[in-house]
Design a protein around this motif. Structure first.
Motif, PDB file in Angstrom:
ATOM      1  N   PRO A  34     -24.566  -8.573  24.399  1.00 31.60           N
ATOM      2  CA  PRO A  34     -24.288  -8.366  25.827  1.00 31.60           C
ATOM      3  C   PRO A  34     -25.536  -8.390  26.695  1.00 31.60           C
ATOM      4  O   PRO A  34     -25.476  -8.727  27.861  1.00 31.60           O
ATOM      5  N   THR A  35     -26.706  -8.072  26.119  1.00 29.47           N
ATOM      6  CA  THR A  35     -27.932  -8.075  26.915  1.00 29.47           C
ATOM      7  C   THR A  35     -28.530  -9.469  27.042  1.00 29.47           C
ATOM      8  O   THR A  35     -29.438  -9.677  27.818  1.00 29.47           O
ATOM      9  N   SER A  36     -28.034 -10.441  26.263  1.00 33.58           N
ATOM     10  CA  SER A  36     -28.542 -11.809  26.368  1.00 33.58           C
ATOM     11  C   SER A  36     -27.362 -12.784  26.413  1.00 33.58           C
ATOM     12  O   SER A  36     -27.005 -13.364  25.409  1.00 33.58           O
ATOM     13  N   PRO A  37     -26.751 -12.964  27.580  1.00 35.55           N
ATOM     14  CA  PRO A  37     -25.558 -13.803  27.672  1.00 35.55           C
ATOM     15  C   PRO A  37     -25.833 -15.294  27.495  1.00 35.55           C
ATOM     16  O   PRO A  37     -24.929 -16.048  27.185  1.00 35.55           O
ATOM     17  N   CYS A  38     -27.055 -15.728  27.662  1.00 34.00           N
ATOM     18  CA  CYS A  38     -27.375 -17.152  27.539  1.00 34.00           C
ATOM     19  C   CYS A  38     -27.501 -17.519  26.055  1.00 34.00           C
ATOM     20  O   CYS A  38     -28.290 -16.907  25.334  1.00 34.00           O
ATOM     21  N   PRO A  39     -26.771 -18.524  25.582  1.00 33.48           N
ATOM     22  CA  PRO A  39     -26.826 -18.871  24.160  1.00 33.48           C
ATOM     23  C   PRO A  39     -28.059 -19.681  23.774  1.00 33.48           C
ATOM     24  O   PRO A  39     -28.351 -19.834  22.599  1.00 33.48           O
ATOM     25  N   ALA A  40     -28.792 -20.220  24.739  1.00 34.22           N
ATOM     26  CA  ALA A  40     -29.931 -21.100  24.441  1.00 34.22           C
ATOM     27  C   ALA A  40     -31.095 -20.312  23.841  1.00 34.22           C
ATOM     28  O   ALA A  40     -31.404 -19.208  24.272  1.00 34.22           O
ATOM     29  N   ARG A  41     -31.731 -20.907  22.823  1.00 35.35           N
ATOM     30  CA  ARG A  41     -32.891 -20.306  22.168  1.00 35.35           C
ATOM     31  C   ARG A  41     -33.938 -21.390  21.946  1.00 35.35           C
ATOM     32  O   ARG A  41     -33.601 -22.536  21.654  1.00 35.35           O
ATOM     33  N   HIS A  42     -35.206 -21.020  22.030  1.00 33.92           N
ATOM     34  CA  HIS A  42     -36.282 -21.962  21.709  1.00 33.92           C
ATOM     35  C   HIS A  42     -36.325 -22.168  20.200  1.00 33.92           C
ATOM     36  O   HIS A  42     -36.041 -21.261  19.434  1.00 33.92           O
ATOM     37  N   ARG A  56     -41.425 -30.767  17.131  1.00 35.03           N
ATOM     38  CA  ARG A  56     -41.297 -30.772  18.587  1.00 35.03           C
ATOM     39  C   ARG A  56     -40.624 -29.487  19.039  1.00 35.03           C
ATOM     40  O   ARG A  56     -39.681 -29.022  18.408  1.00 35.03           O
ATOM     41  N   PRO A  57     -41.064 -28.920  20.162  1.00 33.64           N
ATOM     42  CA  PRO A  57     -40.345 -27.778  20.710  1.00 33.64           C
ATOM     43  C   PRO A  57     -38.998 -28.252  21.234  1.00 33.64           C
ATOM     44  O   PRO A  57     -38.887 -29.328  21.818  1.00 33.64           O
ATOM     45  N   GLY A  58     -37.980 -27.454  20.988  1.00 29.62           N
ATOM     46  CA  GLY A  58     -36.641 -27.818  21.430  1.00 29.62           C
ATOM     47  C   GLY A  58     -35.894 -26.621  21.980  1.00 29.62           C
ATOM     48  O   GLY A  58     -36.377 -25.491  21.929  1.00 29.62           O
ATOM     49  N   LEU A  59     -34.718 -26.891  22.480  1.00 31.80           N
ATOM     50  CA  LEU A  59     -33.838 -25.854  23.006  1.00 31.80           C
ATOM     51  C   LEU A  59     -32.543 -25.916  22.219  1.00 31.80           C
ATOM     52  O   LEU A  59     -31.810 -26.911  22.290  1.00 31.80           O
ATOM     53  N   LEU A  60     -32.271 -24.872  21.450  1.00 36.80           N
ATOM     54  CA  LEU A  60     -31.056 -24.774  20.650  1.00 36.80           C
ATOM     55  C   LEU A  60     -29.930 -24.280  21.545  1.00 36.80           C
ATOM     56  O   LEU A  60     -30.022 -23.215  22.151  1.00 36.80           O
ATOM     57  N   LEU A  61     -28.860 -25.059  21.665  1.00 38.88           N
ATOM     58  CA  LEU A  61     -27.775 -24.748  22.588  1.00 38.88           C
ATOM     59  C   LEU A  61     -26.556 -24.137  21.911  1.00 38.88           C
ATOM     60  O   LEU A  61     -25.851 -23.335  22.518  1.00 38.88           O
ATOM     61  N   GLU A  62     -26.283 -24.525  20.676  1.00 36.08           N
ATOM     62  CA  GLU A  62     -25.036 -24.106  20.035  1.00 36.08           C
ATOM     63  C   GLU A  62     -25.159 -24.271  18.524  1.00 36.08           C
ATOM     64  O   GLU A  62     -25.913 -25.102  18.039  1.00 36.08           O
ATOM     65  N   TRP A  63     -24.388 -23.467  17.779  1.00 33.53           N
ATOM     66  CA  TRP A  63     -24.294 -23.583  16.329  1.00 33.53           C
ATOM     67  C   TRP A  63     -22.879 -23.986  15.952  1.00 33.53           C
ATOM     68  O   TRP A  63     -21.924 -23.641  16.637  1.00 33.53           O
TER      69      TRP A  63
END
Length: 100
Positions: A34-42, A56-63
């Protein structure tokens, strides 16, 4: 000592500051809290599309879970033509992704 051990109110619970929740290919990925509603992770992409041999640095959006294991939907920059970079979005195996 400024900001020592008695600093209160940082807003991040200790359980969310630990690094032991790294995703292994066989383990389920961490869920949103609940404290991190955004699913994106580096993350680091270990097998980029241009195959230049560097992470490469990326943005993980979904599993998602597939018959072969966990996969992550990632966006990252790759060389799409000589001298030209573009954004790539693709599903990659969890073994190709590591936390940033």
């Amino acid at each position: 000592m400024a900001g020592g051990m008695n600093k209160r109110g940082s807003g991040v619970p200790l359980g969310e500051r630990r690094r032991s929740d790294r995703v292994a290919p066989a383990a389920a990925p961490a869920r949103r809290t609940p404290t991190s509603p955004c699913p994106a992770r580096h993350c680091w992409v270990g097998d980029p599309l241009d195959e230049e041999g560097e992470k490469r640095p990326g943005l993980l959006l979904e599993w998602r879970q597939s018959p072969d294991g966990w996969q992550g939907l990632v966006v990252y920059a790759a060389r799409v033509r000589p001298g030209s970079w573009g954004l790539v979005q693709e599903w990659l195996p969890g073994s190709s992704l590591t936390p940033l």
